[in-house]
Design a protein around this motif. Structure first.
Motif, PDB file in Angstrom:
ATOM      1  N   GLY A  23       0.800  -1.234   0.000  1.00 35.73           N
ATOM      2  CA  GLY A  23       0.000   0.000   0.000  1.00 35.73           C
ATOM      3  C   GLY A  23       0.822   1.267   0.000  1.00 35.73           C
ATOM      4  O   GLY A  23       0.480   2.231  -0.677  1.00 35.73           O
ATOM      5  N   GLU A  24       1.915   1.276   0.760  1.00 38.22           N
ATOM      6  CA  GLU A  24       2.742   2.485   0.840  1.00 38.22           C
ATOM      7  C   GLU A  24       4.137   2.130   1.325  1.00 38.22           C
ATOM      8  O   GLU A  24       4.291   1.293   2.218  1.00 38.22           O
ATOM      9  CB  GLU A  24       2.097   3.482   1.816  1.00 38.22           C
ATOM     10  CG  GLU A  24       2.813   4.809   1.915  1.00 38.22           C
ATOM     11  CD  GLU A  24       2.202   5.723   2.971  1.00 38.22           C
ATOM     12  OE1 GLU A  24       2.861   6.711   3.335  1.00 38.22           O
ATOM     13  OE2 GLU A  24       1.082   5.437   3.434  1.00 38.22           O
ATOM     14  N   ILE A  25       5.147   2.736   0.707  1.00 35.40           N
ATOM     15  CA  ILE A  25       6.513   2.616   1.226  1.00 35.40           C
ATOM     16  C   ILE A  25       6.670   3.725   2.258  1.00 35.40           C
ATOM     17  O   ILE A  25       6.747   4.906   1.907  1.00 35.40           O
ATOM     18  CB  ILE A  25       7.552   2.745   0.097  1.00 35.40           C
ATOM     19  CG1 ILE A  25       7.456   1.549  -0.843  1.00 35.40           C
ATOM     20  CG2 ILE A  25       8.954   2.852   0.679  1.00 35.40           C
ATOM     21  CD1 ILE A  25       8.382   1.617  -2.044  1.00 35.40           C
ATOM     22  N   ARG A  26       6.696   3.321   3.551  1.00 31.49           N
ATOM     23  CA  ARG A  26       6.657   4.313   4.627  1.00 31.49           C
ATOM     24  C   ARG A  26       8.028   4.618   5.224  1.00 31.49           C
ATOM     25  O   ARG A  26       8.249   5.695   5.753  1.00 31.49           O
ATOM     26  CB  ARG A  26       5.737   3.823   5.756  1.00 31.49           C
ATOM     27  CG  ARG A  26       4.278   3.813   5.385  1.00 31.49           C
ATOM     28  CD  ARG A  26       3.424   3.397   6.571  1.00 31.49           C
ATOM     29  NE  ARG A  26       2.008   3.551   6.284  1.00 31.49           N
ATOM     30  CZ  ARG A  26       1.034   3.174   7.094  1.00 31.49           C
ATOM     31  NH1 ARG A  26       1.341   2.591   8.243  1.00 31.49           N
ATOM     32  NH2 ARG A  26      -0.231   3.362   6.771  1.00 31.49           N
ATOM     33  N   ASP A  27       8.919   3.627   5.187  1.00 31.42           N
ATOM     34  CA  ASP A  27      10.197   3.811   5.876  1.00 31.42           C
ATOM     35  C   ASP A  27      11.266   2.962   5.190  1.00 31.42           C
ATOM     36  O   ASP A  27      10.998   2.255   4.220  1.00 31.42           O
ATOM     37  CB  ASP A  27      10.071   3.412   7.352  1.00 31.42           C
ATOM     38  CG  ASP A  27       9.402   2.044   7.528  1.00 31.42           C
ATOM     39  OD1 ASP A  27       9.566   1.183   6.636  1.00 31.42           O
ATOM     40  OD2 ASP A  27       8.711   1.840   8.545  1.00 31.42           O
ATOM     41  N   LEU A  28      12.476   3.053   5.692  1.00 28.68           N
ATOM     42  CA  LEU A  28      13.601   2.332   5.103  1.00 28.68           C
ATOM     43  C   LEU A  28      13.363   0.827   5.118  1.00 28.68           C
ATOM     44  O   LEU A  28      13.675   0.120   4.159  1.00 28.68           O
ATOM     45  CB  LEU A  28      14.888   2.664   5.869  1.00 28.68           C
ATOM     46  CG  LEU A  28      16.148   1.888   5.454  1.00 28.68           C
ATOM     47  CD1 LEU A  28      16.464   2.125   3.979  1.00 28.68           C
ATOM     48  CD2 LEU A  28      17.333   2.278   6.333  1.00 28.68           C
ATOM     49  N   GLU A  29      12.757   0.326   6.206  1.00 29.47           N
ATOM     50  CA  GLU A  29      12.534  -1.111   6.354  1.00 29.47           C
ATOM     51  C   GLU A  29      11.623  -1.640   5.235  1.00 29.47           C
ATOM     52  O   GLU A  29      11.946  -2.623   4.562  1.00 29.47           O
ATOM     53  CB  GLU A  29      11.903  -1.386   7.724  1.00 29.47           C
ATOM     54  CG  GLU A  29      12.241  -2.748   8.288  1.00 29.47           C
ATOM     55  CD  GLU A  29      11.746  -2.888   9.724  1.00 29.47           C
ATOM     56  OE1 GLU A  29      12.291  -3.742  10.435  1.00 29.47           O
ATOM     57  OE2 GLU A  29      10.819  -2.158  10.124  1.00 29.47           O
ATOM     58  N   SER A  30      10.486  -0.954   5.022  1.00 26.19           N
ATOM     59  CA  SER A  30       9.556  -1.423   3.983  1.00 26.19           C
ATOM     60  C   SER A  30      10.149  -1.202   2.586  1.00 26.19           C
ATOM     61  O   SER A  30       9.932  -1.996   1.668  1.00 26.19           O
ATOM     62  CB  SER A  30       8.199  -0.726   4.108  1.00 26.19           C
ATOM     63  OG  SER A  30       8.333   0.673   4.075  1.00 26.19           O
ATOM     64  N   ALA A  31      10.944  -0.131   2.405  1.00 24.24           N
ATOM     65  CA  ALA A  31      11.582   0.124   1.107  1.00 24.24           C
ATOM     66  C   ALA A  31      12.579  -0.989   0.771  1.00 24.24           C
ATOM     67  O   ALA A  31      12.612  -1.488  -0.360  1.00 24.24           O
ATOM     68  CB  ALA A  31      12.289   1.479   1.133  1.00 24.24           C
ATOM     69  N   ARG A  32      13.376  -1.391   1.757  1.00 26.07           N
ATOM     70  CA  ARG A  32      14.377  -2.448   1.512  1.00 26.07           C
ATOM     71  C   ARG A  32      13.698  -3.787   1.227  1.00 26.07           C
ATOM     72  O   ARG A  32      14.170  -4.565   0.395  1.00 26.07           O
ATOM     73  CB  ARG A  32      15.303  -2.574   2.725  1.00 26.07           C
ATOM     74  CG  ARG A  32      16.398  -1.511   2.722  1.00 26.07           C
ATOM     75  CD  ARG A  32      17.473  -1.831   3.733  1.00 26.07           C
ATOM     76  NE  ARG A  32      18.619  -0.925   3.578  1.00 26.07           N
ATOM     77  CZ  ARG A  32      19.349  -0.481   4.582  1.00 26.07           C
ATOM     78  NH1 ARG A  32      19.074  -0.848   5.824  1.00 26.07           N
ATOM     79  NH2 ARG A  32      20.368   0.319   4.370  1.00 26.07           N
ATOM     80  N   MET A  33      12.580  -4.056   1.915  1.00 26.94           N
ATOM     81  CA  MET A  33      11.852  -5.300   1.669  1.00 26.94           C
ATOM     82  C   MET A  33      11.284  -5.317   0.252  1.00 26.94           C
ATOM     83  O   MET A  33      11.282  -6.346  -0.421  1.00 26.94           O
ATOM     84  CB  MET A  33      10.721  -5.470   2.683  1.00 26.94           C
ATOM     85  CG  MET A  33      11.172  -5.887   4.071  1.00 26.94           C
ATOM     86  SD  MET A  33      11.969  -7.511   4.068  1.00 26.94           S
ATOM     87  CE  MET A  33      10.622  -8.549   3.543  1.00 26.94           C
ATOM     88  N   ALA A  34      10.782  -4.155  -0.212  1.00 25.87           N
ATOM     89  CA  ALA A  34      10.243  -4.062  -1.566  1.00 25.87           C
ATOM     90  C   ALA A  34      11.345  -4.324  -2.587  1.00 25.87           C
ATOM     91  O   ALA A  34      11.147  -5.044  -3.579  1.00 25.87           O
ATOM     92  CB  ALA A  34       9.621  -2.683  -1.794  1.00 25.87           C
ATOM     93  N   VAL A  35      12.523  -3.758  -2.341  1.00 24.57           N
ATOM     94  CA  VAL A  35      13.667  -3.984  -3.232  1.00 24.57           C
ATOM     95  C   VAL A  35      14.051  -5.455  -3.235  1.00 24.57           C
ATOM     96  O   VAL A  35      14.282  -6.066  -4.292  1.00 24.57           O
ATOM     97  CB  VAL A  35      14.867  -3.106  -2.802  1.00 24.57           C
ATOM     98  CG1 VAL A  35      16.129  -3.533  -3.548  1.00 24.57           C
ATOM     99  CG2 VAL A  35      14.581  -1.637  -3.046  1.00 24.57           C
ATOM    100  N   GLU A  36      14.104  -6.046  -2.034  1.00 23.10           N
ATOM    101  CA  GLU A  36      14.473  -7.460  -1.922  1.00 23.10           C
ATOM    102  C   GLU A  36      13.474  -8.344  -2.682  1.00 23.10           C
ATOM    103  O   GLU A  36      13.862  -9.278  -3.390  1.00 23.10           O
ATOM    104  CB  GLU A  36      14.486  -7.862  -0.434  1.00 23.10           C
ATOM    105  CG  GLU A  36      14.884  -9.310  -0.188  1.00 23.10           C
ATOM    106  CD  GLU A  36      14.748  -9.707   1.278  1.00 23.10           C
ATOM    107  OE1 GLU A  36      14.342 -10.855   1.542  1.00 23.10           O
ATOM    108  OE2 GLU A  36      15.048  -8.861   2.152  1.00 23.10           O
ATOM    109  N   ALA A  37      12.185  -8.010  -2.554  1.00 21.36           N
ATOM    110  CA  ALA A  37      11.158  -8.783  -3.255  1.00 21.36           C
ATOM    111  C   ALA A  37      11.335  -8.691  -4.763  1.00 21.36           C
ATOM    112  O   ALA A  37      11.225  -9.687  -5.491  1.00 21.36           O
ATOM    113  CB  ALA A  37       9.769  -8.295  -2.849  1.00 21.36           C
ATOM    114  N   SER A  38      11.632  -7.488  -5.257  1.00 28.01           N
ATOM    115  CA  SER A  38      11.777  -7.315  -6.712  1.00 28.01           C
ATOM    116  C   SER A  38      13.028  -8.022  -7.235  1.00 28.01           C
ATOM    117  O   SER A  38      13.028  -8.577  -8.334  1.00 28.01           O
ATOM    118  CB  SER A  38      11.833  -5.830  -7.065  1.00 28.01           C
ATOM    119  OG  SER A  38      13.053  -5.257  -6.683  1.00 28.01           O
TER     120      SER A  38
END
Length: 571
Positions: A401-416
């Motif tokens: 739903g939203e990239i809110r912080d560094l933690e969620s941003a890094r997880m999104a990168v890892e997933a991609s």
């Protein structure tokens, strides 16, 4: 899976030979598809298998009901109309047509709504004859005979309360009001009618939000239509507590708790169709402020083609979202349509061959065939935790739903980077600013360059009303504001809306998106690796063909889709 009404129509058309099983099965397949937000009857009509009149005739023949033309009934008497109260008529989409002795003839927008007929028979204590008529005729009759006039409704409410000697002032202070007192006030028939009338009017006007706001001496009710707030006639301040308590009862919230924020949902029927309302209660100095978010699938068309995105950007978006992996971000402020764009993109890529998971705060619309997870920080279900769990669910496509912080941003990168395609949103002013925002969050530039595939920045602007739009030649000052020269516009004219009944005098009707799309490539990635500033990335993207939101807005002005004022306001 067809709903009961859809199954009935399927069986009737098959039995009377109007359609073959293969034709109807194709319609069922379309109904079950992720892209569909129409009823089965609408799909049958769209497929050209039958028109509305023949479907109604099939229903009438099966149930022994007469198919009628409502125009043939002429003007209905006031005494006849009063047999069904306005709230019930609007809720069930029903109109009484004739009374002969103890026999009442009624038409329903949905002729298969057997429960409503049974209720009318019981409540009115009359024999009921049901007839069938086209939906648009029933809608027009309800608008004519049961219009919503909030001013007169408010007057009737106050009169009825006065006649019944009901005092809306709590015996104790608002802080000490007992739950049973509040509940009794909120369930008084006049209050119920008043709240129903407000909700009906707001949904009829296609409002996206309804605001109930108590102040020291006034109680404001405002609706957001096409992004702008419009105030309804303010009711007396004494109605604030019972009206807000009524809403909290509908949302199954604690009506005696007025010190903490509360959230809930209301499920109701308006005009015979189901509507969801998301409820947010906020304690303020003069009472609770309540906002209802209207979740009406018939208003929000979850289709990329309907969003108003210009053809060039739309084609590029479609190329991006079918990539096997990467991150696609939609950016813009709150209320810019980011979620709608993401939902529309998800519907487009959803297929039986792909597994789609979404993590949302909150889940706004149920999407067929997509597993949706509501974020709940209170129990520790954060975006980061949801994304980590998603990766163990073998998904192909993930929406965060939203990239809110560094933690969620890094997880999104890892997933991609591990072979998944990730959709998400971010709050930035433009497409190029998204890259620098991710770097500021702490995401390493090399990870951004290797995972980000595109950024769509958007705003929602109001469309000029097609029925009252008027052409004019822009002045030199107008062109200066848009940073244009006379030769830039050629012989194009500008438009504004005069205001008419179609647009409630606003000059605008509906909204569209203006966008800018940053497509990542080797040259942009080089700038990302150098942590280049936003302006450098934007200039390089424009050099490579990116259209800015201002330029897209000017395109919309020249095509007569919107006004100069709207574009200047949002860009």
């Amino acid at each position: 899976m067809l709903d009961p009404d859809g199954q009935t129509i399927y069986d009737l058309l098959l039995d009377n030979g109007s359609c073959t099983k293969e034709q109807l099965d194709a319609a069922v397949e379309e109904f079950d598809s992720a892209e569909n937000d129409k009823s089965f009857k609408e799909i049958v009509i769209d497929f050209g298998l039958a028109d509305e009149r023949s479907i109604l005739q099939a229903i009438g023949d099966s149930l022994g009901l007469e198919v009628v033309d409502l125009d043939s009934y002429g003007e209905l008497s006031r005494d006849l109309i009063k047999l069904i109260d306005a709230g019930t008529a609007r809720k069930e989409a029903a109109v009484p047509l004739a009374l002969d002795g103890n026999t009442l003839t009624i038409v329903l927008r949905n002729p298969l709504n057997y429960q409503a007929i049974d209720e009318f028979r019981f409540v009115l204590n009359k024999e009921i004859i049901q007839v069938v008529a086209p939906e648009n005729q029933v809608d027009a009759a309800i608008e004519k005979y049961y219009p919503v006039d909030l001013q007169s409704t408010m007057h009737d409410v106050l009169q009825e309360l006065s006649d019944k000697n009901i005092d809306l002032t709590p015996t104790a202070s608002e802080e000490e009001s007992k739950e049973e007192d509040l509940e009794a006030m909120a369930n008084e028939a006049p209050i119920v009618k008043f709240v129903d009338a407000i909700l009906y009017q707001a949904i009829k006007d296609k409002a996206s939000d309804i605001h109930f706001e108590p102040f020291e001496t006034i109680f404001k009710i405002r609706c957001r239509v096409d992004g702008a707030l419009y105030e309804m006639a303010p009711p007396p301040k004494s109605l604030a507590l019972p009206v807000i308590s009524r809403i909290k009862i509908l949302a199954d919230l604690n009506i005696s708790e007025r010190r903490k924020p509360q959230d809930g949902r209301i499920h109701l029927k308006v005009g015979g169709k189901p509507i969801d309302l998301r409820v947010s209660c906020l304690p303020t100095y003069y009472g609770e402020s309540v906002v209802l978010r209207v979740l009406d699938r018939s208003v929000v068309n979850l289709d990329l083609d309907s969003l108003g995105i210009n053809e060039a950007n739309l084609a590029k978006v479609r190329d991006i979202i079918i990539m096997p992996n990467g991150i696609f971000i939609v950016t813009g402020p709150t209320g810019s349509g980011k979620t709608t764009t993401l939902y529309s993109a998800l519907k487009e890529v959803n297929s039986p061959e792909s597994k789609l998971l979404t993590a949302e705060d909150p889940v706004e619309y149920d999407l067929e065939g997509i597993i949706q997870l509501p974020i709940n920080d209170a129990v520790g279900m954060t975006f980061h935790r949801a994304l980590r769990a998603f990766l163990r669910q073998d998904p192909d496509i993930i929406m965060l739903g939203e990239i809110r912080d560094l933690e969620s941003a890094r997880m999104a990168v890892e997933a991609s980077l591990t072979g998944h395609f990730v959709f998400s949103t971010l709050h930035t002013n433009d497409a190029a600013g998204t890259v620098t925002r991710l770097i500021d969050m702490g995401v390493e530039p090399f990870l951004i360059a290797s995972s980000l595939v595109g950024v769509l920045s958007q705003r929602l602007i109001r469309r000029v009303c097609p029925q009252c739009k008027t052409a004019y030649v822009p002045t030199d000052d107008d062109l200066k504001l848009l940073e244009l020269e006379r030769e830039d516009i050629g012989d194009h004219k500008f438009y504004y809306g005069k205001g008419c009944s179609n647009c409630n005098g606003t000059g605008y009707r509906g909204r569209m998106a203006i966008t800018e799309l940053l497509t990542m490539n080797s040259q942009i990635n080089e700038l990302v690796l150098k942590s280049s500033p936003t302006v450098v990335i934007r200039d390089k993207a424009r050099e490579m063909g990116m259209m800015t939101m201002r330029e897209d807005g000017i395109r919309a002005i020249l095509q007569g889709l919107t006004t100069m004022e709207e574009v200047l306001r949002y860009t």
